[in-house]
Scaffold this motif. Structure first.
Motif, PDB file in Angstrom:
ATOM      1  N   ASP A 149     -41.996 -23.589  92.377  1.00  0.00           N
ATOM      2  CA  ASP A 149     -42.936 -24.071  91.363  1.00  0.00           C
ATOM      3  C   ASP A 149     -42.215 -24.300  90.039  1.00  0.00           C
ATOM      4  O   ASP A 149     -42.428 -25.323  89.370  1.00  0.00           O
ATOM      5  N   THR A 150     -41.375 -23.345  89.670  1.00  0.00           N
ATOM      6  CA  THR A 150     -40.593 -23.491  88.439  1.00  0.00           C
ATOM      7  C   THR A 150     -39.713 -24.728  88.512  1.00  0.00           C
ATOM      8  O   THR A 150     -39.632 -25.509  87.546  1.00  0.00           O
ATOM      9  N   ALA A 151     -39.062 -24.927  89.642  1.00  0.00           N
ATOM     10  CA  ALA A 151     -38.179 -26.087  89.799  1.00  0.00           C
ATOM     11  C   ALA A 151     -38.955 -27.399  89.701  1.00  0.00           C
ATOM     12  O   ALA A 151     -38.492 -28.367  89.080  1.00  0.00           O
ATOM     13  N   HIS A 152     -40.135 -27.448  90.310  1.00  0.00           N
ATOM     14  CA  HIS A 152     -40.946 -28.666  90.250  1.00  0.00           C
ATOM     15  C   HIS A 152     -41.369 -28.978  88.820  1.00  0.00           C
ATOM     16  O   HIS A 152     -41.258 -30.128  88.363  1.00  0.00           O
ATOM     17  N   VAL A 191     -41.589 -19.057  82.251  1.00  0.00           N
ATOM     18  CA  VAL A 191     -40.379 -19.600  82.871  1.00  0.00           C
ATOM     19  C   VAL A 191     -39.908 -20.866  82.164  1.00  0.00           C
ATOM     20  O   VAL A 191     -39.064 -21.590  82.673  1.00  0.00           O
ATOM     21  N   GLY A 192     -40.453 -21.109  80.983  1.00  0.00           N
ATOM     22  CA  GLY A 192     -39.946 -22.184  80.155  1.00  0.00           C
ATOM     23  C   GLY A 192     -40.481 -23.554  80.503  1.00  0.00           C
ATOM     24  O   GLY A 192     -41.431 -23.731  81.250  1.00  0.00           O
ATOM     25  N   GLY A 193     -39.830 -24.529  79.912  1.00  0.00           N
ATOM     26  CA  GLY A 193     -40.213 -25.933  80.004  1.00  0.00           C
ATOM     27  C   GLY A 193     -39.415 -26.667  78.964  1.00  0.00           C
ATOM     28  O   GLY A 193     -38.185 -26.509  78.893  1.00  0.00           O
ATOM     29  N   ALA A 217     -46.306 -36.657  81.745  1.00  0.00           N
ATOM     30  CA  ALA A 217     -45.639 -35.844  82.761  1.00  0.00           C
ATOM     31  C   ALA A 217     -46.406 -34.567  83.073  1.00  0.00           C
ATOM     32  O   ALA A 217     -46.147 -33.928  84.101  1.00  0.00           O
ATOM     33  N   PHE A 218     -47.360 -34.223  82.223  1.00  0.00           N
ATOM     34  CA  PHE A 218     -47.999 -32.915  82.383  1.00  0.00           C
ATOM     35  C   PHE A 218     -48.768 -32.787  83.695  1.00  0.00           C
ATOM     36  O   PHE A 218     -48.551 -31.826  84.451  1.00  0.00           O
ATOM     37  N   LEU A 219     -49.670 -33.695  83.986  1.00  0.00           N
ATOM     38  CA  LEU A 219     -50.467 -33.551  85.209  1.00  0.00           C
ATOM     39  C   LEU A 219     -49.598 -33.585  86.467  1.00  0.00           C
ATOM     40  O   LEU A 219     -49.795 -32.748  87.361  1.00  0.00           O
ATOM     41  N   PRO A 220     -48.636 -34.503  86.601  1.00  0.00           N
ATOM     42  CA  PRO A 220     -47.761 -34.441  87.783  1.00  0.00           C
ATOM     43  C   PRO A 220     -46.956 -33.150  87.875  1.00  0.00           C
ATOM     44  O   PRO A 220     -46.592 -32.718  88.972  1.00  0.00           O
ATOM     45  N   ALA A 221     -46.685 -32.517  86.742  1.00  0.00           N
ATOM     46  CA  ALA A 221     -45.928 -31.263  86.753  1.00  0.00           C
ATOM     47  C   ALA A 221     -46.794 -30.077  87.148  1.00  0.00           C
ATOM     48  O   ALA A 221     -46.332 -29.157  87.837  1.00  0.00           O
ATOM     49  N   PHE A 222     -48.056 -30.090  86.740  1.00  0.00           N
ATOM     50  CA  PHE A 222     -48.904 -28.902  86.886  1.00  0.00           C
ATOM     51  C   PHE A 222     -49.909 -28.996  88.032  1.00  0.00           C
ATOM     52  O   PHE A 222     -50.102 -28.034  88.779  1.00  0.00           O
ATOM     53  N   GLU A 223     -50.564 -30.117  88.191  1.00  0.00           N
ATOM     54  CA  GLU A 223     -51.652 -30.220  89.163  1.00  0.00           C
ATOM     55  C   GLU A 223     -51.229 -29.868  90.591  1.00  0.00           C
ATOM     56  O   GLU A 223     -51.959 -29.138  91.287  1.00  0.00           O
ATOM     57  N   PRO A 224     -50.068 -30.339  91.079  1.00  0.00           N
ATOM     58  CA  PRO A 224     -49.676 -29.960  92.450  1.00  0.00           C
ATOM     59  C   PRO A 224     -49.499 -28.461  92.631  1.00  0.00           C
ATOM     60  O   PRO A 224     -49.764 -27.927  93.723  1.00  0.00           O
ATOM     61  N   LEU A 225     -49.076 -27.765  91.594  1.00  0.00           N
ATOM     62  CA  LEU A 225     -48.906 -26.321  91.689  1.00  0.00           C
ATOM     63  C   LEU A 225     -50.256 -25.628  91.839  1.00  0.00           C
ATOM     64  O   LEU A 225     -50.395 -24.665  92.600  1.00  0.00           O
ATOM     65  N   VAL A 226     -51.244 -26.116  91.101  1.00  0.00           N
ATOM     66  CA  VAL A 226     -52.585 -25.534  91.199  1.00  0.00           C
ATOM     67  C   VAL A 226     -53.153 -25.757  92.598  1.00  0.00           C
ATOM     68  O   VAL A 226     -53.700 -24.840  93.220  1.00  0.00           O
TER      69      VAL A 226
END
Length: 284
Positions: A149-152, A191-193, A217-226
């Motif tokens: 998740d951090t890597a994504h 875990v940063g950003g 970039a926010f939604l592609p970064a976060f939504e798949p993790l949720v």
């Protein structure tokens, strides 16, 4: 820069609308039979000077225990403390003329499932008669970290940065690591950003395009993790870890966060400024 300011404010408002819609879709798809959460939208006004915004908060949803997605456009004069802080950062002209304008979006999400990471994102434009700049970023705050998740999340931020300047990601990642550090706990908040501020290369269009890229970039970064974590089993030990991590998050935001200090010092709605705080937290 009247037209540029209006364009930036419209963009931040549009981004707010897109994220709110995406989060409500996540609620519709979330686990359980409880009613899907919806945002409560409240206009905000500044106590002093002018402007305000929109505070959008969802509480007690299937996926989000509490999430705020706020937009603001404010103007007026800086307080002496804010003036002094900006002058110390090297902002030109601010010591002589306290007038300002600012617009941006600010987001913090605290999740129901401890397996799903909390997250923070904001982008903003700031203007004074002598200068202008952009700032913002996004950082992930899991209580239970998954390396993939951090890597994504970092890969999406890296991609957004590289499209504009190959030096941005290493620079802004390091800035986030430094900025989101909790000195009295001697540890990072998450875990940063990426994090950046006072961005003015002299090319307003280029700096605005980069800031839009961060927001996009926010939604592609976060939504798949949720979506990957919102149905994952958890136990009371996981929930305890989440509540303790939220305590760390609250400490950082109240003691160190620059945006919190600025919002309260300039008379913005205190509920909107403090919407980043978790609904429940724990200290040991």
């Amino acid at each position: 820069m009247t037209e540029e300011r209006q364009e930036a404010a419209r963009w931040f408002h549009t981004l707010r609308d897109r994220i709110v819609a995406a989060f409500e879709t996540l609620e519709d798809d979330g686990p359980g039979n409880a009613r899907a959460g919806r945002f409560e939208v409240t206009p905000t006004e500044r106590e002093n000077d002018g402007g305000g915004g929109i505070m959008s908060v969802m509480r007690g949803g299937r996926v989000f225990e509490k999430v705020g997605v706020n937009w603001s456009e404010v103007h007026g004069t800086l307080s002496p403390a804010a003036q002094q802080a900006m002058a110390a950062r090297g902002v030109p002209g601010v010591a002589e003329d306290p007038r300002f304008w600012a617009s941006g979006i600010s987001l913090v999400a605290h999740m129901q499932n401890p397996q799903a990471p909390a997250v923070h994102m904001n982008t903003r434009m700031f203007w004074t008669p002598a200068s202008w700049w952009f700032g913002g970023g996004a950082d992930l705050n899991p209580c239970l970290e998954y390396a993939e998740d951090t890597a994504h999340f970092h890969a999406q931020m890296h991609r957004a940065c590289d499209a504009h300047d190959a030096g941005y990601y290493p620079r802004f990642k390091a800035w986030a690591d430094e900025y989101f550090f909790v000195p009295h706990r001697n540890r990072a908040r998450g875990v940063g950003g990426i994090f950046y501020d006072d961005l003015n290369t002299g090319d307003w269009a280029a700096d605005f395009a980069f800031t839009r890229a961060v927001g996009e970039a926010f939604l592609p970064a976060f939504e798949p993790l949720v979506r990957k974590r919102m149905d994952q089993p958890w136990d009371e030990a996981d929930k305890d870890a989440q509540l303790q991590h939220r305590g760390l998050y609250a400490e950082y935001n109240l003691v160190y966060d620059r945006g919190t200090k600025f919002g309260l010092a300039t008379g913005h709605d205190a509920n909107a400024v403090l919407m980043s705080l978790p609904p429940l937290a724990k200290w040991v």
